[in-house]
Motif scaffolding. Structure first.
Motif, PDB file in Angstrom:
ATOM      1  N   ALA A  27      39.571  62.793  42.344  1.00 33.44           N
ATOM      2  CA  ALA A  27      40.833  63.014  43.060  1.00 33.44           C
ATOM      3  C   ALA A  27      40.658  62.741  44.546  1.00 33.44           C
ATOM      4  CB  ALA A  27      41.310  64.445  42.829  1.00 33.44           C
ATOM      5  N   ALA A  28      39.533  63.179  45.094  1.00 29.23           N
ATOM      6  CA  ALA A  28      39.259  62.941  46.520  1.00 29.23           C
ATOM      7  C   ALA A  28      39.173  61.456  46.817  1.00 29.23           C
ATOM      8  CB  ALA A  28      37.966  63.644  46.923  1.00 29.23           C
ATOM      9  N   GLU A  29      38.610  60.702  45.896  1.00 36.35           N
ATOM     10  CA  GLU A  29      38.524  59.252  46.081  1.00 36.35           C
ATOM     11  C   GLU A  29      39.909  58.616  46.017  1.00 36.35           C
ATOM     12  OE1 GLU A  29      35.776  58.219  43.027  1.00 36.35           O
ATOM     13  OE2 GLU A  29      34.011  58.890  44.158  1.00 36.35           O
ATOM     14  N   MET A  30      40.756  59.108  45.120  1.00 31.54           N
ATOM     15  CA  MET A  30      42.135  58.615  45.042  1.00 31.54           C
ATOM     16  C   MET A  30      42.885  58.891  46.344  1.00 31.54           C
ATOM     17  SD  MET A  30      43.318  59.894  41.244  1.00 31.54           S
ATOM     18  CE  MET A  30      42.517  59.357  39.742  1.00 31.54           C
ATOM     19  N   LEU A  31      42.714  60.107  46.856  1.00 33.16           N
ATOM     20  CA  LEU A  31      43.399  60.501  48.085  1.00 33.16           C
ATOM     21  C   LEU A  31      42.894  59.711  49.284  1.00 33.16           C
ATOM     22  CD1 LEU A  31      43.437  64.339  47.451  1.00 33.16           C
ATOM     23  CD2 LEU A  31      45.443  62.851  47.513  1.00 33.16           C
ATOM     24  N   SER A  32      41.601  59.445  49.294  1.00 33.96           N
ATOM     25  CA  SER A  32      41.017  58.666  50.390  1.00 33.96           C
ATOM     26  C   SER A  32      41.647  57.286  50.479  1.00 33.96           C
ATOM     27  CB  SER A  32      39.503  58.549  50.197  1.00 33.96           C
ATOM     28  OG  SER A  32      38.923  57.764  51.216  1.00 33.96           O
ATOM     29  N   GLU A  88      44.562  56.593  49.992  1.00 36.54           N
ATOM     30  CA  GLU A  88      45.897  56.740  50.581  1.00 36.54           C
ATOM     31  C   GLU A  88      45.839  57.374  51.965  1.00 36.54           C
ATOM     32  OE1 GLU A  88      49.039  58.095  48.010  1.00 36.54           O
ATOM     33  OE2 GLU A  88      47.782  57.841  46.238  1.00 36.54           O
ATOM     34  N   GLY A  89      44.637  57.430  52.521  1.00 32.41           N
ATOM     35  CA  GLY A  89      44.484  57.925  53.884  1.00 32.41           C
ATOM     36  C   GLY A  89      44.425  59.427  54.018  1.00 32.41           C
ATOM     37  N   ILE A  90      44.205  60.134  52.932  1.00 35.66           N
ATOM     38  CA  ILE A  90      44.097  61.598  52.966  1.00 35.66           C
ATOM     39  C   ILE A  90      42.636  61.994  52.810  1.00 35.66           C
ATOM     40  CG2 ILE A  90      44.759  63.761  51.838  1.00 35.66           C
ATOM     41  CD1 ILE A  90      47.313  62.335  50.894  1.00 35.66           C
ATOM     42  N   SER A  91      42.164  62.778  53.759  1.00 35.65           N
ATOM     43  CA  SER A  91      40.749  63.172  53.770  1.00 35.65           C
ATOM     44  C   SER A  91      40.572  64.484  53.005  1.00 35.65           C
ATOM     45  CB  SER A  91      40.285  63.342  55.222  1.00 35.65           C
ATOM     46  OG  SER A  91      38.965  63.814  55.274  1.00 35.65           O
ATOM     47  N   ALA A  92      39.768  64.437  51.925  1.00 38.80           N
ATOM     48  CA  ALA A  92      39.597  65.602  51.063  1.00 38.80           C
ATOM     49  C   ALA A  92      38.129  66.013  50.970  1.00 38.80           C
ATOM     50  CB  ALA A  92      40.137  65.314  49.670  1.00 38.80           C
ATOM     51  N   GLN A  93      37.901  67.276  51.248  1.00 37.67           N
ATOM     52  CA  GLN A  93      36.580  67.870  51.097  1.00 37.67           C
ATOM     53  C   GLN A  93      36.448  68.383  49.662  1.00 37.67           C
ATOM     54  OE1 GLN A  93      36.163  71.235  53.671  1.00 37.67           O
ATOM     55  NE2 GLN A  93      34.055  71.677  53.092  1.00 37.67           N
ATOM     56  N   VAL A  94      35.256  68.254  49.060  1.00 40.58           N
ATOM     57  CA  VAL A  94      35.030  68.762  47.703  1.00 40.58           C
ATOM     58  C   VAL A  94      33.852  69.727  47.714  1.00 40.58           C
ATOM     59  CG1 VAL A  94      34.479  68.208  45.303  1.00 40.58           C
ATOM     60  CG2 VAL A  94      35.945  66.667  46.635  1.00 40.58           C
ATOM     61  N   VAL A  95      34.110  70.937  47.234  1.00 38.93           N
ATOM     62  CA  VAL A  95      33.084  71.971  47.175  1.00 38.93           C
ATOM     63  C   VAL A  95      32.854  72.360  45.718  1.00 38.93           C
ATOM     64  CG1 VAL A  95      32.461  74.325  47.850  1.00 38.93           C
ATOM     65  CG2 VAL A  95      33.732  72.872  49.441  1.00 38.93           C
ATOM     66  N   ASN A  96      31.608  72.296  45.299  1.00 35.51           N
ATOM     67  CA  ASN A  96      31.225  72.713  43.959  1.00 35.51           C
ATOM     68  C   ASN A  96      30.837  74.189  44.009  1.00 35.51           C
ATOM     69  OD1 ASN A  96      30.089  73.146  41.437  1.00 35.51           O
ATOM     70  ND2 ASN A  96      28.293  71.864  41.806  1.00 35.51           N
ATOM     71  N   MET A  97      31.735  75.060  43.570  1.00 32.64           N
ATOM     72  CA  MET A  97      31.495  76.510  43.594  1.00 32.64           C
ATOM     73  C   MET A  97      30.890  76.922  42.245  1.00 32.64           C
ATOM     74  SD  MET A  97      31.685  78.995  45.764  1.00 32.64           S
ATOM     75  CE  MET A  97      32.887  78.439  46.998  1.00 32.64           C
ATOM     76  N   HIS A  98      29.652  76.482  42.026  1.00 30.80           N
ATOM     77  CA  HIS A  98      29.021  76.724  40.728  1.00 30.80           C
ATOM     78  C   HIS A  98      28.732  78.196  40.456  1.00 30.80           C
ATOM     79  CE1 HIS A  98      25.324  77.105  43.032  1.00 30.80           C
ATOM     80  NE2 HIS A  98      25.489  75.866  43.499  1.00 30.80           N
ATOM     81  N   THR A  99      28.549  78.991  41.510  1.00 29.38           N
ATOM     82  CA  THR A  99      28.371  80.429  41.312  1.00 29.38           C
ATOM     83  C   THR A  99      29.658  81.127  41.710  1.00 29.38           C
ATOM     84  OG1 THR A  99      26.027  80.230  41.921  1.00 29.38           O
ATOM     85  CG2 THR A  99      26.951  82.446  41.828  1.00 29.38           C
ATOM     86  N   ILE A 100      30.283  81.798  40.755  1.00 28.89           N
ATOM     87  CA  ILE A 100      31.530  82.495  41.076  1.00 28.89           C
ATOM     88  C   ILE A 100      31.255  83.944  41.449  1.00 28.89           C
ATOM     89  CG2 ILE A 100      32.080  83.178  38.703  1.00 28.89           C
ATOM     90  CD1 ILE A 100      35.018  82.355  39.421  1.00 28.89           C
ATOM     91  N   LYS A 101      30.061  84.437  41.090  1.00 26.78           N
ATOM     92  CA  LYS A 101      29.671  85.766  41.524  1.00 26.78           C
ATOM     93  C   LYS A 101      28.150  85.826  41.591  1.00 26.78           C
ATOM     94  CE  LYS A 101      30.252  90.671  40.586  1.00 26.78           C
ATOM     95  NZ  LYS A 101      30.707  91.682  39.620  1.00 26.78           N
TER      96      LYS A 101
END
Length: 315
Positions: free
Chosen positions: A213-218, A220-233
């Motif tokens: 999705a971030a690559e798709m947005l890029s 179109e000129g939209i800068s998207a950060q992607v964070v992998n929150m593998h630990t939820i607790k």
């Protein structure tokens, strides 16, 4: 900048899990693997063949499964329970709470076929509420790895951790994510892509969709950060705060009910600390229809195209 290495490449989560469990058998002589009539589906059969005295199949008796694991832990063993997520969390919920977590025993709970990864099994074999249930238990570490590579790292980290750990794992083929040189550390999120307009926080198989999705947005000129929150607790609050300080919008993406999962955890972290709009993408508090996993995800909007469309809608 990292991303999906090749969307045509997939690897089975349970194969990676089984291979890692077998590898760890040599490193941890006190490790005992237990399952409930799911030796082959969880790929623990090779461990059973190599270490028959350290493998227990209790049959279809999940409460007994966790109870035996707790008993072994009191004797100095390191039990690793391998079961389907839905059966483990719901049928043995009391034993997990009272026998394992309340007593802070060194038991590793591997919950496979989570979320929609057994889509054709229907609601009886899918799990949408497991993260919500498990993260409510005091002191229980909850990990949701994104792909086969991270599954292997997560299982190793769980064995190194002293105390109860819940691993939410998938089943079959999932897209492989390029994790770059990120080390897997319990409680520390991984930054997969930098961006300034929006921040997408995801875990499990939704990490690959978030990167796409971030690559798709890029484009179109939209800068998207992607964070992998593998630990939820324990959740990485500092990573969440950094997203809120930088981005105009946070989108959480999870293959779980939007009630009580990753989205809820992010909102809880932000509630008294930051002010930032948050849009949650997940299973919308329904029992999904039965069908193949990837088709189900697309139907429910758990895909890159919907993540990108949501970002553009709310920016």
């Amino acid at each position: 900048m990292h991303g999906v290495m090749d969307s045509s490449k997939y690897k089975k989560i349970r194969d990676a899990f089984g291979a890692t469990v077998l590898e760890l058998g040599e490193k941890y002589p006190d490790m005992v693997v237990l399952t409930a009539d799911l030796m082959y589906p969880t790929r623990t059969d090779k461990f059973a063949i190599k270490y028959p005295q350290r493998f227990v199949d209790v049959g279809v008796a999940e409460q007994n499964l966790v109870g035996i694991a707790a008993g072994l832990a009191t004797c100095g063993k390191i039990p690793l329970v391998a079961d389907y997520a839905n059966f483990l969390c719901l049928r043995a919920g009391e034993q997990i709470r009272n026998d394992v977590v309340y007593t802070n025993l060194n038991v590793k709970l591997a919950a496979l076929s989570s979320g929609l990864t057994f889509g054709v099994g229907g609601p009886s074999h899918q799990s949408y509420e497991d993260v919500s249930l498990m993260r409510a238990l005091p002191g229980l570490v909850v990990i949701v790895p994104s792909d086969a590579q991270e599954t292997s790292k997560a299982v190793k980290a769980a064995m190194e951790h002293v105390g109860p750990v819940f691993l939410r794992l998938g089943r079959d083929e999932e897209k492989i994510v390029d994790h770059g040189e990120s080390d897997f550390q319990i409680g520390k999120a991984s930054m997969l892509r930098q961006g300034s307009d929006i921040a997408i926080i995801a875990n499990g198989p939704m990490v690959a969709e978030a990167v796409e999705a971030a690559e798709m947005l890029s484009a179109e000129g939209i800068s998207a950060q992607v964070v992998n929150m593998h630990t939820i607790k324990p959740i990485d609050q500092e990573a969440i705060f950094a997203c809120a300080d930088k981005a105009k919008l946070i989108i959480t993406v999870e293959e779980h009910n939007i009630v009580g999962g990753l989205g809820s955890a992010v909102l809880e972290a932000l509630a008294e600390q930051r002010s930032c709009p948050v849009i949650r993408i997940g299973i919308p508090d329904v029992f999904p229809i039965i069908g193949p996993t990837f088709e189900l995800r697309e139907y429910l909007g758990l895909c890159a195209a919907n993540i990108a469309a949501t970002a553009k809608k709310y920016l």
